[in-house]
Design a protein around this motif. Structure first.
Motif, PDB file in Angstrom:
ATOM      1  N   ALA A 160       0.908  -1.302   0.040  1.00  0.00           N
ATOM      2  CA  ALA A 160      -0.137   0.243  -0.125  1.00  0.00           C
ATOM      3  C   ALA A 160       0.818   1.267  -0.030  1.00  0.00           C
ATOM      4  O   ALA A 160       0.598   2.230  -0.589  1.00  0.00           O
ATOM      5  N   ASN A 161       1.962   1.353   0.845  1.00  0.00           N
ATOM      6  CA  ASN A 161       2.885   2.513   0.995  1.00  0.00           C
ATOM      7  C   ASN A 161       3.450   2.620  -0.387  1.00  0.00           C
ATOM      8  O   ASN A 161       3.581   3.752  -0.934  1.00  0.00           O
ATOM      9  N   TYR A 162       3.984   1.623  -0.870  1.00  0.00           N
ATOM     10  CA  TYR A 162       4.837   1.558  -2.092  1.00  0.00           C
ATOM     11  C   TYR A 162       3.965   2.027  -3.428  1.00  0.00           C
ATOM     12  O   TYR A 162       4.380   2.824  -4.112  1.00  0.00           O
ATOM     13  N   ALA A 163       2.899   1.432  -3.295  1.00  0.00           N
ATOM     14  CA  ALA A 163       1.952   1.639  -4.433  1.00  0.00           C
ATOM     15  C   ALA A 163       1.409   3.278  -4.418  1.00  0.00           C
ATOM     16  O   ALA A 163       1.186   3.905  -5.350  1.00  0.00           O
ATOM     17  N   ALA A 164       1.124   3.686  -3.314  1.00  0.00           N
ATOM     18  CA  ALA A 164       0.769   4.990  -2.971  1.00  0.00           C
ATOM     19  C   ALA A 164       1.810   5.962  -3.536  1.00  0.00           C
ATOM     20  O   ALA A 164       1.506   6.883  -4.149  1.00  0.00           O
ATOM     21  N   SER A 165       3.248   5.640  -3.289  1.00  0.00           N
ATOM     22  CA  SER A 165       4.294   6.426  -3.600  1.00  0.00           C
ATOM     23  C   SER A 165       4.365   6.413  -5.150  1.00  0.00           C
ATOM     24  O   SER A 165       4.452   7.642  -5.631  1.00  0.00           O
ATOM     25  N   LYS A 166       4.118   5.541  -5.959  1.00  0.00           N
ATOM     26  CA  LYS A 166       4.230   5.467  -7.162  1.00  0.00           C
ATOM     27  C   LYS A 166       3.261   5.995  -7.873  1.00  0.00           C
ATOM     28  O   LYS A 166       3.370   6.668  -9.056  1.00  0.00           O
ATOM     29  N   ALA A 167       1.991   5.696  -7.352  1.00  0.00           N
ATOM     30  CA  ALA A 167       0.679   6.619  -7.983  1.00  0.00           C
ATOM     31  C   ALA A 167       1.140   7.931  -7.882  1.00  0.00           C
ATOM     32  O   ALA A 167       0.581   8.916  -8.804  1.00  0.00           O
ATOM     33  N   GLY A 168       1.562   8.464  -6.528  1.00  0.00           N
ATOM     34  CA  GLY A 168       1.918  10.006  -6.432  1.00  0.00           C
ATOM     35  C   GLY A 168       3.106  10.609  -7.519  1.00  0.00           C
ATOM     36  O   GLY A 168       2.862  11.218  -7.735  1.00  0.00           O
ATOM     37  N   ILE A 169       3.764   9.660  -7.827  1.00  0.00           N
ATOM     38  CA  ILE A 169       4.882   9.807  -8.786  1.00  0.00           C
ATOM     39  C   ILE A 169       4.246  10.241 -10.046  1.00  0.00           C
ATOM     40  O   ILE A 169       4.762  11.186 -10.893  1.00  0.00           O
ATOM     41  N   ILE A 170       3.121   9.345 -10.448  1.00  0.00           N
ATOM     42  CA  ILE A 170       2.564   9.542 -11.726  1.00  0.00           C
ATOM     43  C   ILE A 170       1.866  11.122 -11.553  1.00  0.00           C
ATOM     44  O   ILE A 170       1.857  11.794 -12.739  1.00  0.00           O
ATOM     45  N   GLY A 171       1.260  11.150 -10.664  1.00  0.00           N
ATOM     46  CA  GLY A 171       0.631  12.642 -10.387  1.00  0.00           C
ATOM     47  C   GLY A 171       1.433  13.846 -10.347  1.00  0.00           C
ATOM     48  O   GLY A 171       1.280  14.768 -11.081  1.00  0.00           O
ATOM     49  N   LEU A 172       2.608  13.636  -9.752  1.00  0.00           N
ATOM     50  CA  LEU A 172       3.866  14.634  -9.713  1.00  0.00           C
ATOM     51  C   LEU A 172       4.314  14.644 -11.267  1.00  0.00           C
ATOM     52  O   LEU A 172       4.575  15.814 -11.760  1.00  0.00           O
ATOM     53  N   THR A 173       4.530  13.784 -11.839  1.00  0.00           N
ATOM     54  CA  THR A 173       4.926  13.656 -13.280  1.00  0.00           C
ATOM     55  C   THR A 173       3.843  14.409 -14.243  1.00  0.00           C
ATOM     56  O   THR A 173       4.457  15.449 -15.025  1.00  0.00           O
ATOM     57  N   LYS A 174       2.517  14.193 -14.057  1.00  0.00           N
ATOM     58  CA  LYS A 174       1.599  15.098 -14.970  1.00  0.00           C
ATOM     59  C   LYS A 174       1.739  16.274 -14.607  1.00  0.00           C
ATOM     60  O   LYS A 174       1.527  17.311 -15.666  1.00  0.00           O
ATOM     61  N   THR A 175       1.492  16.659 -13.270  1.00  0.00           N
ATOM     62  CA  THR A 175       1.577  18.196 -13.060  1.00  0.00           C
ATOM     63  C   THR A 175       2.570  18.973 -13.410  1.00  0.00           C
ATOM     64  O   THR A 175       2.553  20.056 -14.041  1.00  0.00           O
ATOM     65  N   SER A 176       3.880  18.600 -13.149  1.00  0.00           N
ATOM     66  CA  SER A 176       4.986  19.096 -13.447  1.00  0.00           C
ATOM     67  C   SER A 176       5.150  19.119 -14.962  1.00  0.00           C
ATOM     68  O   SER A 176       5.751  20.190 -15.373  1.00  0.00           O
ATOM     69  N   ALA A 177       4.610  18.314 -15.565  1.00  0.00           N
ATOM     70  CA  ALA A 177       4.905  18.312 -17.066  1.00  0.00           C
ATOM     71  C   ALA A 177       3.850  19.761 -17.535  1.00  0.00           C
ATOM     72  O   ALA A 177       4.371  20.366 -18.281  1.00  0.00           O
ATOM     73  N   ARG A 178       2.899  19.829 -16.924  1.00  0.00           N
ATOM     74  CA  ARG A 178       1.932  20.888 -17.361  1.00  0.00           C
ATOM     75  C   ARG A 178       2.489  22.405 -16.763  1.00  0.00           C
ATOM     76  O   ARG A 178       2.627  23.345 -17.463  1.00  0.00           O
ATOM     77  N   GLU A 179       3.138  22.121 -15.431  1.00  0.00           N
ATOM     78  CA  GLU A 179       3.962  23.379 -14.925  1.00  0.00           C
ATOM     79  C   GLU A 179       4.967  23.991 -15.932  1.00  0.00           C
ATOM     80  O   GLU A 179       5.367  25.001 -15.876  1.00  0.00           O
TER      81      GLU A 179
END
Ligand code: NAI
Length: 254
Positions: A160-179
């Motif tokens: 759960a911790n690892y999956a949450a961190s990696k799902a978070g990485i995908i959100g970080l990727t998409k947001t920083s790509a837009r910014e």
């Protein structure tokens, strides 16, 4: 080529496994690789692994320099990027690869297990992205590649911790790509499936066999399989790609 013209690549967690293969993918006369590593349990062993990565990159015709840095700590990350910038004046490519696991079923997972994994895998990428992007924005050029995981997309019991961190990485990727898009910086993620490294060597034979059974291409991935995707995203051929997640999983996720 003059030293100051060479592209500077920063890789987190470059001492072993996928990170080492990524450093080697950038072993070329036109690149300088700076990578970090961290192991509170075995600092000397990890340093030896890092020295091996440095030697392999040099053997392959490149340049690599390493430092022990805990990416979870902002002050340490800041000092690491300052050193790289003082030496080179630029950061062209950042690969956020450092990652750990602390697997347990959710009902047994402690707050410490949760925080440790989120701090390294997600907060570490947040710190490194901010320090690297500051330098990239000045030059209006940058490539950021984040190593996610198939588990961040489909979940996995005990992680759960690892999956949450990696799902978070995908959100970080998409947001920083837009910014960062207007600043000449692309941001993408690579999501590996089951790759043969120390991280997966710890799995039982039963789990291994079950994982292999789920891979349409019928084999575990090698660190180089991931490194090739990273090298492509960092290349001039990938200029028009941003905010994407490339799965390198032998078809485990389709
Ligand atoms: P590994 O365990 O072989 O190597 C981990 C690397 O991260 C080492 O260089 C270590 O020194 C570094 N590291 C650990 N904690 C750190 C910290 N606090 N600060 C800086 N560096 C730190 O792992 P592996 O398998 O090479 O994984 C690399 C990345 O790929 C990780 O983000 C992992 O989650 C991801 N991944 C791996 C998969 C696999 O099957 N091996 C599958 C999907 C994703």
């Amino acid at each position: 080529m003059k030293k100051e013209e060479k592209r500077v690549v920063v890789v987190t967690g470059g001492s072993r496994g996928i990170g080492r293969a990524i450093c080697l993918a950038f072993a070329a006369p036109d690149k300088q690789v700076f990578f970090n590593y961290f192991s509170p349990a075995d600092p000397e062993g990890e340093k030896a692994h890092a020295k091996k990565t440095e030697a392999l990159v040099k053997e392959a015709g490149g340049f690599a320099k390493s430092a022990s840095v805990n990416v979870a700590l902002e002050t340490d990350v800041k000092a690491f990027f300052k050193e790289v910038l003082d030496e080179t004046g630029r950061i062209d490519i950042l690969v956020n690869n450092a990652g750990i696991t602390k697997d347990k079923l959710l009902m047994r997972m402690t707050e410490q297990d949760w925080d440790a994994v989120l701090d390294v895998n997600l907060k570490g990428a947040f710190h490194c992205t901010r320090f690297a992007a500051r330098a990239m924005i000045q030059k209006r050029y940058g490539r950021i590649i984040n190593i996610a995981s198939i588990v961040g997309v489909i979940g996995n019991p005990g992680q759960a911790n690892y999956a949450a961190s990696k799902a978070g990485i995908i959100g970080l990727t998409k947001t920083s790509a837009r910014e960062f898009a207007q600043r000449g910086i692309t941001v993408n993620a690579v999501a590996p499936g089951f790759i043969e490294t120390d991280m997966t060597a710890a799995l039982s034979e039963k789990v291994r066999a079950s994982m292999l059974g789920q891979i349409p291409l019928g084999r575990a991935g090698q660190p180089e399989d991931v490194a090739h995707a990273v090298a492509f995203l960092a290349s001039d051929e990938a200029t028009y790609i941003t905010g994407q997640v490339i799965h390198v999983s032998g078809g485990m996720y389709i």
